[in-house]
Write a protein that holds these residues in place. Structure first.
Motif, PDB file in Angstrom:
ATOM      1  N   ARG A   1       1.061  -1.220   0.210  1.00  0.00           N
ATOM      2  CA  ARG A   1      -0.102  -0.108   0.089  1.00  0.00           C
ATOM      3  C   ARG A   1       0.910   1.188  -0.103  1.00  0.00           C
ATOM      4  N   SER A   2       2.191   1.071   0.502  1.00  0.00           N
ATOM      5  CA  SER A   2       2.952   2.491   0.579  1.00  0.00           C
ATOM      6  C   SER A   2       3.619   2.607  -0.431  1.00  0.00           C
TER       7      SER A   2
ATOM      8  N   ASN B   1       0.482   4.817  -2.172  1.00  0.00           N
ATOM      9  CA  ASN B   1      -0.111   5.919  -1.672  1.00  0.00           C
ATOM     10  C   ASN B   1       0.688   6.427  -0.348  1.00  0.00           C
TER      11      ASN B   1
ATOM     12  N   SER C   1       0.079   5.928   4.926  1.00  0.00           N
ATOM     13  CA  SER C   1      -1.028   5.184   4.399  1.00  0.00           C
ATOM     14  C   SER C   1      -0.700   3.572   4.662  1.00  0.00           C
ATOM     15  N   GLY C   2       0.530   3.271   4.191  1.00  0.00           N
ATOM     16  CA  GLY C   2       0.716   1.670   4.421  1.00  0.00           C
ATOM     17  C   GLY C   2       1.100   1.318   5.770  1.00  0.00           C
TER      18      GLY C   2
ATOM     19  N   LEU D   1      -2.748   0.880   7.244  1.00  0.00           N
ATOM     20  CA  LEU D   1      -3.311  -0.175   7.047  1.00  0.00           C
ATOM     21  C   LEU D   1      -2.441  -1.493   7.757  1.00  0.00           C
TER      22      LEU D   1
END
Length: 468
Positions: free
Chosen positions: A35-36, A39, A43-44, A47
């Motif tokens: 995710r990082s 975004n 954000s990572g 999550l």
């Protein structure tokens, strides 16, 4: 797996917790890393933290469910069986299925139970010999009383009935329901008794007097003889004896009552000091607001023992047709209740039977709802304290167990013949025997007074309505 010890099994739960937690965190970090890239790092991390939190909570809940199902509940059930064996003297074999994940704990508990059984057998032989001796003494006493052509009642210093014979039971039945430990004033006029007692105390000798029924309608020629300890023997001469001189004369007695007074229900009184009326009903259906009682069965418990001979086994005319589905269960038919008293008469008789007693029933709110609905017709108030064996079972064995009457009979070693199940007296007998075996279990948990038991049952109020 079943060959492993209990310590090793508990160790495995922690191993699974550690490995599972590590796996959850690694998987969450892997998703967060991906995710990082798209975004950003923040954000990572969010999550990864979110997935870790949910994963760890789910993993903990799953492991707890496994621990509860395979370790905690079996240990609780095993402890309950051992308490029943230790305090109620009921042999309850340890279930191999229940204890399959408890390692050596199950076999060890069975070994202790077997050792108790061997000790109990030795004690039982001694008790049996003593019981035979007491039985012979009782036979001698009964034979002696058979030769005395009068009704005889022993009364303690607190004016409570300690003993009455079969002929006295017939006399008392003319004045009320015969009850051990009942005040003698429930049957005879207080004025007559007071005057006779005064003469007895002045002279110290037997006195003759006329014993009047409490309503004044019945009169009996009687004699009062003093006894050691302040009580007295009441002998009643009947013009037409109900028992022939040679007939068997059963006795109802408890000599422990000689040293005890009245036992009104009080929160501070010991459980065994109270008198109990255990009852059950059979009905036309399961709706107390519109169905009717067709049978009442009841017994009395005094000094922790069921009083032989003091029972109610009464059919009741419901004033309506009994559905075939109901008759199939309790086997009471329309033909059987023809000529039987209605609920007003039968209920008033049970109310007198339960006077001064704690009422005991299995699922008491159901049976009491029928009685209270007709209280005005009976001319009584149902203000007796009430104990429910469903709630007592929850206190003793936990809410996870089954609390039906059949389950309690099985758990406490009470044999209930199939032909008596779903008859009012049969179910009342089973409830009484279950309750008597519960008393030492309650005391072993430190619940020795009526108030302590009531307070504990109220913790399980979600199961049944509090009747007190």
């Amino acid at each position: 797996m079943q060959r492993y010890s209990l310590r090793f099994r508990i160790f495995l739960f922690f191993v699974f917790q550690a490995l599972g937690s590590t796996a959850v965190v690694l998987i969450a970090l892997w998703f967060g890393h991906h995710r990082s890239d798209a975004n950003g790092a923040t954000s990572g991390f969010i999550l990864a933290a979110t997935l870790s939190a949910f994963g760890l909570v789910g993993l903990t809940a799953g492991i707890w469910l496994l621990f509860d199902e395979n370790i905690a509940r079996p240990i609780e059930a095993l402890a309950a069986r051992l308490r029943v064996r230790a305090h109620a003297q009921v042999e309850t074999p340890v279930s191999a299925e229940e204890a399959r994940y408890l390692g050596d704990l199950g076999p060890a508990a069975q070994a202790v139970s077997d050792a108790l059984n061997r000790t109990a057998m030795d004690s039982a032989m001694q008790v049996s010999r003593e019981t035979e001796r007491l039985a012979r003494e009782r036979e001698r006493l009964t034979a002696l009383l058979t030769e005395i052509p009068v009704a005889m009642i022993l009364v303690n210093a607190s004016d409570q009935i300690v003993l009455y014979d079969g002929q006295a039971a017939e006399v008392l039945a003319q004045l009320g329901v015969p009850r051990l430990n009942a005040p003698i004033g429930d049957y005879f006029s207080a004025d007559c008794l007071t005057e006779a007692r005064a003469r007895l105390h002045r002279s110290g000798r037997e006195v003759s007097f006329t014993a009047c029924g409490r309503t004044g309608a019945q009169r009996f020629e009687a004699r009062m003889r003093p006894m050691d300890g302040g009580g007295y023997m009441l002998m009643i001469d009947e013009e037409e004896p109900t028992l022939s001189p040679g007939a068997s004369r059963p006795l109802v007695y408890d000599f422990d009552l000689l040293d005890r007074g009245a036992s009104r229900a009080s929160e501070d009184l010991p459980l065994r000091a109270l008198t109990y009326a255990v009852f059950d009903t059979e009905t036309t259906g399961l709706l107390p607001h519109k169905d009717e009682i067709v049978q009442i069965g009841a017994l009395r418990i005094v000094n922790g023992r069921i009083v032989p001979g003091e029972v109610i086994d009464q059919l009741v005319n419901p004033g309506r047709t009994i559905p075939a589905s109901a008759s199939k269960v309790h086997r009471v038919t329309d033909a059987m209740v023809q000529g039987a008293p209605d609920i007003a008469s039968a209920g008033a008789r049970f109310h007198e039977f339960a006077k001064g007693s704690v009422i005991v029933a299995h699922n008491a709110p159901f049976d009491m709802a029928f009685l209270r609905r007709h209280a005005q017709r009976m001319g009584v108030e149902w203000d007796n304290p009430i104990l429910d064996t469903v709630l007592l079972s929850a206190v003793l064995f936990g809410t996870n167990e089954t609390h039906t009457l059949d389950a309690l009979c099985d758990r406490l070693g009470v044999a209930l013949p199939a032909m008596l199940r779903h008859t009012a007296l049969g179910d009342a007998q089973a409830t009484a025997e279950v309750f008597v075996r519960m008393l030492p279990l309650l005391e072993a948990q430190g619940l020795t007074t009526f108030g302590e038991v009531i307070a504990e049952t109220r913790r399980h109020g979600r199961l049944l309505e509090d009747m007190n």
